[in-house]
Write a protein that holds these residues in place. Structure first.
Motif, PDB file in Angstrom:
ATOM      1  N   ASN A 184       0.863  -1.181   0.000  1.00 27.54           N
ATOM      2  CA  ASN A 184       0.000   0.000   0.000  1.00 27.54           C
ATOM      3  C   ASN A 184       0.901   1.232   0.000  1.00 27.54           C
ATOM      4  N   PHE A 185       0.312   2.421  -0.177  1.00 27.16           N
ATOM      5  CA  PHE A 185       1.108   3.626  -0.010  1.00 27.16           C
ATOM      6  C   PHE A 185       0.233   4.740   0.535  1.00 27.16           C
ATOM      7  N   SER A 186      -0.119   4.588   1.802  1.00 30.73           N
ATOM      8  CA  SER A 186      -0.892   5.610   2.504  1.00 30.73           C
ATOM      9  C   SER A 186       0.071   6.407   3.378  1.00 30.73           C
ATOM     10  N   GLY A 187      -0.473   7.149   4.343  1.00 27.90           N
ATOM     11  CA  GLY A 187       0.373   7.993   5.191  1.00 27.90           C
ATOM     12  C   GLY A 187       1.396   7.212   5.984  1.00 27.90           C
ATOM     13  N   ILE A 188       1.041   6.014   6.433  1.00 21.28           N
ATOM     14  CA  ILE A 188       1.962   5.190   7.219  1.00 21.28           C
ATOM     15  C   ILE A 188       3.188   4.815   6.399  1.00 21.28           C
ATOM     16  N   GLU A 189       2.954   4.388   5.167  1.00 20.18           N
ATOM     17  CA  GLU A 189       4.067   3.993   4.311  1.00 20.18           C
ATOM     18  C   GLU A 189       4.903   5.204   3.895  1.00 20.18           C
ATOM     19  N   ARG A 190       4.244   6.335   3.691  1.00 16.33           N
ATOM     20  CA  ARG A 190       4.976   7.555   3.338  1.00 16.33           C
ATOM     21  C   ARG A 190       5.920   7.959   4.474  1.00 16.33           C
ATOM     22  N   TYR A 191       5.459   7.785   5.693  1.00 16.67           N
ATOM     23  CA  TYR A 191       6.275   8.080   6.865  1.00 16.67           C
ATOM     24  C   TYR A 191       7.523   7.183   6.891  1.00 16.67           C
ATOM     25  N   ALA A 192       7.317   5.873   6.704  1.00 21.16           N
ATOM     26  CA  ALA A 192       8.441   4.930   6.718  1.00 21.16           C
ATOM     27  C   ALA A 192       9.455   5.267   5.634  1.00 21.16           C
TER      28      ALA A 192
END
Length: 369
Positions: free
Chosen positions: A13-21
């Motif tokens: 996925n690429f939501s806010g969580i992945e963007r943070y990582a």
């Protein structure tokens, strides 16, 4: 020092969580070249790391994709035990429950499974609660993204706040520089956008409270309020299809569902909106309204959880989950005369959140045993 970053979730996925990582790990690696790094991906190297993985101090491990639960809780820990590092860092989702080490640094973005569990499936709620408890006992440090989340983690899990590292989200300058590079005509064609529109962006799921937004929007149309079409950007999540089945079909012509929006298109999508509305019931941080501010768009937001902390005085707020207040505020913002005031406040607010600055808060040396 050898630091391992788990980046497997970027494949899913690429939501806010992945963007943070992605952003915290990239900025950290670029700023501290004296370390060695192990980057663990699922299936393949995520494209935005293509230059970083060429560095001599970076080792790449790619693991074969399979069922998500089996991968996260069995395949991943099995390989982690084989990879010797001084620190194991999990920036998207917490460490696997079957992984134990004295130097685990895990990220809990929020306490939604405790505070807002009714917006999750029963299985997900209890899975994340067990995971949170595991993190409490096995992690050297817990990373989180807002003072709100820090306080909730400390309170709910009964953890000393000194064990929690606060590392906010950021907004990259590269993000809003893309506005000028996007052809608005091709963007409108790609996502079927009207000339004027209200925008909301999130995973379309119960916690984002889009059912309230759509119900309010329907009432505005019923009352012949002059209001632009509503664009809902993002992937459909849990229960959204069930809600839309019951939504009157005659109103669907006023709604545009874009599906997932490419990162390169996001800035212009925000910038050309009349305004951005974020009705979320609960957020650990809330990147989309901050991104909208970065793109010179007025933001109307719920006043729930971390959102006033993050958005400050640069947003217009409505009372969380309050139909009447959201109805009135949409009417107000739709005819707002002094938009420039909020646009300028938004520009100033965004300057406080920078990935490079935040990544420097990720500190290992004093804790490594």
């Amino acid at each position: 020092m050898r630091i391992l970053f788990d980046l497997c979730s970027l494949e899913d996925n690429f939501s806010g969580i992945e963007r943070y990582a992605l952003n915290i790990s990239k900025e950290y690696i670029q700023q501290y070249p004296q370390n060695e790094y192990i980057l663990v991906f699922k299936n393949k190297v995520f494209n935005l790391y293509n230059e970083i993985v060429k560095q001599d101090n970076v080792r790449v491990v790619t693991l074969k994709k399979c069922n998500k639960l089996i991968f996260n809780q069995f395949i991943l820990p099995l390989h982690l035990y084989k990879l010797k590092a001084d620190a194991y860092v999990f920036l998207a989702f917490p460490e696997p429950i079957l992984f134990f080490h004295k130097n685990i640094y895990t990220t809990l973005h929020d306490m939604v499974c405790w505070d807002c569990g009714e917006t999750m499936s029963t299985l997900s709620k209890y899975y994340f609660r067990i995971s949170n408890i595991h993190s409490k006992y096995v992690c050297k440090k817990i990373i989180t993204i807002s003072e709100f989340s820090k306080n909730r983690i400390s309170t709910v899990l009964k953890i000393d706040s000194n064990k929690i590292m606060l590392i906010n989200c950021g907004i990259s300058k590269d993000f809003y520089s893309l506005i000028a590079q996007t052809n608005i005509n091709s963007l409108q064609k790609k996502y079927c956008l009207p000339e004027k529109y209200i925008l909301t962006l999130s995973t379309l799921e119960p916690r984002k409270n889009l059912s309230l937004l759509l119900t309010v929007y329907k009432k505005l149309l019923d009352n012949n309020v002059d209001i632009p079409p509503l664009v809902l950007a993002g992937r459909k999540g849990w229960k959204m299809d069930n809600f839309l089945k019951d939504f009157p079909k005659e109103y669907l012509d006023h709604l545009i569902f874009t599906g997932f929006v490419d990162d390169t298109d996001l800035p212009a999508l925000y910038n050309h909106a009349d305004f951005f509305v974020f009705p979320s019931l609960y957020e650990g941080f809330g990147i989309p309204p901050l991104e909208a501010m970065a793109c010179d768009t007025v933001v109307l937001s719920s006043d729930s959880s971390s959102l006033p902390e993050v958005l400050g005085n640069a947003a217009i707020y409505f009372k969380n989950n309050n139909f009447a207040d959201l109805y009135d505020k949409i009417k107000y913002v739709a005819h707002l005369k002094d938009k420039e005031k909020y646009i300028e406040l938004g520009r100033q607010r965004v300057e406080a959140f920078d990935w490079k600055k935040e990544s420097k808060k990720l500190i290992f040396n004093r804790d490594i045993e």
